[in-house]
Design an enzyme around this catalytic site. Structure first.
Site, PDB file in Angstrom:
ATOM      1  CG  HIS A 106      -0.362   0.276   2.522  1.00 47.60           C
ATOM      2  ND1 HIS A 106      -0.015  -0.724   3.419  1.00 47.60           N
ATOM      3  CD2 HIS A 106      -0.039   1.435   3.131  1.00 47.60           C
ATOM      4  CE1 HIS A 106       0.482  -0.178   4.498  1.00 47.60           C
ATOM      5  NE2 HIS A 106       0.482   1.135   4.352  1.00 47.60           N
ATOM      6  CG  ASP A 136       0.103  -4.064   2.860  1.00 46.26           C
ATOM      7  OD1 ASP A 136       0.286  -3.457   1.782  1.00 46.26           O
ATOM      8  OD2 ASP A 136       0.008  -3.486   3.956  1.00 46.26           O
ATOM      9  CB  SER A 209       3.197   1.600   6.290  1.00 48.50           C
ATOM     10  OG  SER A 209       2.035   1.823   7.044  1.00 48.50           O
TER      11      SER A 209
END
Length: 466
Positions: A106, A136, A209
């Site tokens: 993402h 992911d 992230s």
């Protein structure tokens, strides 16, 4: 005097206790100094679509004293702002000295340009080697040599309560280090059935992230991916992708550019205490098969709705969330044994694992085996009858009408809560059978349809338009 001596001992005892407590806390400075340089900041740029289309970007030639001048100026200024490149920030880490970098899918999804910023202030453009939405994870490549790298560990050895450290770029603040403990392992999250997440209380925020999660030996044990938050900020619940999952995904992305997973083809749910009692089980355990998808390995292996999967390939399935990672990590075309409980008795099935279809293909497969159906052509929404409904109406087959819209079904007299028993002299078994029959009906002429309404059967005439 004695009282004064006792009081003087108190600060000394406090200092001694504080010293012992300080020595028992973990020390992260050496870890950060050694592996911090292998953690990178990732920024992406994505160009938004031009909503003006063929109108162009030139403001119409309107006099400044015209009341429309300010309107058009504001309109075109807003459009220009919306068309500007959008940016996002994330983290990543270098896994090989020749420039392979791991981050989240993402972080780089739909990116036009990806820039990797190193600790020595170099900024290098990255190429996407491969990206996997389901896990992911993404693998990038930058052109550089002799880069600092992290040391990869094993997530299988993680224990709840163990100290862990995260390094990343929360809110764009490069190389921020935060620490905490492992709160849980093998955690399943909604829409992420194939990842047994590591849950921690490490302070993770937007920008972290894709960054690494280290154990106290300086080994990467996870990839920070998600937070649970009602405010958008850290609330004590952070989730990381296990490094063992990452290794498998990275190897496939590097070699094949995509990730292949095993597929069984069942929809499952947890076994609750009440369900366990109804299935004559001593305790809740396993994954209850709610539906077997059509044309799936499970259908070929004769799985049935109501089966409870308790072992997969000799590995115990305690909860329904245990099954998807086990299936997903199984090699395609590999035959495995599955232990099930069917009608209170244990049974062994052999199944040849298939390849997990794409999300679109999987959705189409699920729809073909779904228990409800909406036909826009005739304006009818139906669903399968359960055993209790069939027993109550003293029938063995048929479908229940959930909703009738204006159209040929309504014109024929079909109404909500009718049960369709026959179409063109063919008994309707279920939703799947209904769709097959409807697709084969002749068009342009009336055909008989038998419905059950409030316990009374009646025939209606349905005409499919040409």
């Amino acid at each position: 005097m004695q009282r004064l001596k006792q009081l003087l001992w108190i600060p000394l005892l406090f200092l001694a206790f504080s010293s012992v407590q300080a020595r028992s806390l973990p020390e992260f400075t050496g870890l950060v100094e050694q592996y911090g340089p292998a953690v990178v900041n990732i920024s992406t740029t994505a160009k938004k679509s031009d909503s003006l289309g063929s109108l162009g970007r030139d403001i119409p030639d309107i006099p400044e004293d015209s009341p429309l001048h300010d309107f058009f100026r504001r309109f075109f200024d807003e459009e220009e702002m919306r068309s500007q490149p959008s940016t996002s920030l994330g983290s990543g880490f270098i896994i090989s000295s020749d420039g392979y970098v791991v981050t989240n899918h993402h972080v780089i999804d739909n990116a036009k340009e990806i820039i990797v910023k190193l600790t020595d202030r170099r900024e290098l453009e990255a190429e996407v080697i491969g990206s996997d939405k389901r896990s992911d994870l993404a693998l990038l490549k930058i052109e550089a040599d002799d880069l600092p790298t992290v040391q990869l560990g094993s997530s299988d050895k993680l224990k709840v309560g163990e100290w862990v450290l995260a390094i990343g770029s929360p809110f764009g603040f490069d190389h921020s280090a935060t620490a905490g403990i492992v709160s849980a392992t093998g955690r399943s999250l909604p829409n992420d059935n194939y990842i047994p997440f590591i849950q921690t209380d490490v302070a993770i925020n937007p920008g972290n992230s894709g960054g690494p999660l280290f154990n106290m030996d300086g080994e990467v044990v996870g990839v920070n991916a998600q937070i649970y938050s009602r405010t958008g900020g850290f609330m004590g619940l952070s989730f990381a992708i296990p490094v063992d999952v990452m290794n498998n995904v990275v190897d496939q992305l590097k070699n094949d550019g995509k990730v292949v997973r095993g597929w069984l083809g069942v929809l499952i749910q947890d076994v609750t205490r009440d369900l366990a009692e109804s299935f004559n089980m001593d305790k809740p355990q396993g994954a209850l098969v709610a539906q077997v998808l059509p044309d799936s390995p499970a259908e070929d292996a004769k799985f049935k709705s109501g089966d409870i999967i308790t072992k997969f390939n000799n590995q115990i399935v305690e909860r329904s969330s245990d099954l998807p990672p086990l299936v997903g990590s199984t090699k395609v075309n590999h035959t495995v044994s599955v232990e099930i409980i069917r009608k209170g008795k244990k049974k062994m099935l052999r199944v040849k694992i298939g390849e997990l279809p794409s999300e679109d293909e999987l959705e189409n497969t699920s729809n073909r085996g779904s228990k409800s159906f909406n036909s826009e052509e005739i304006g009818l929404s139906i669903k399968d009858l359960d055993d209790e409904q069939k027993e109550e109406m003293s029938i063995t087959s048929g479908v229940l009408v959930k909703k009738v819209q204006s159209g040929v079904a309504y014109d024929a007299g079909i109404r909500t809560n009718d049960v369709i028993l026959e179409i063109n002299h063919t008994s309707i078994d279920n939703v799947r059978h209904f769709k097959q029959v409807i697709n084969q009906l002749p068009k342009g002429r009336s055909i008989p349809i038998l419905v059950l309404r409030r316990g009374s059967p009646r025939f209606l005439a349905l005409k499919i338009p040409e």
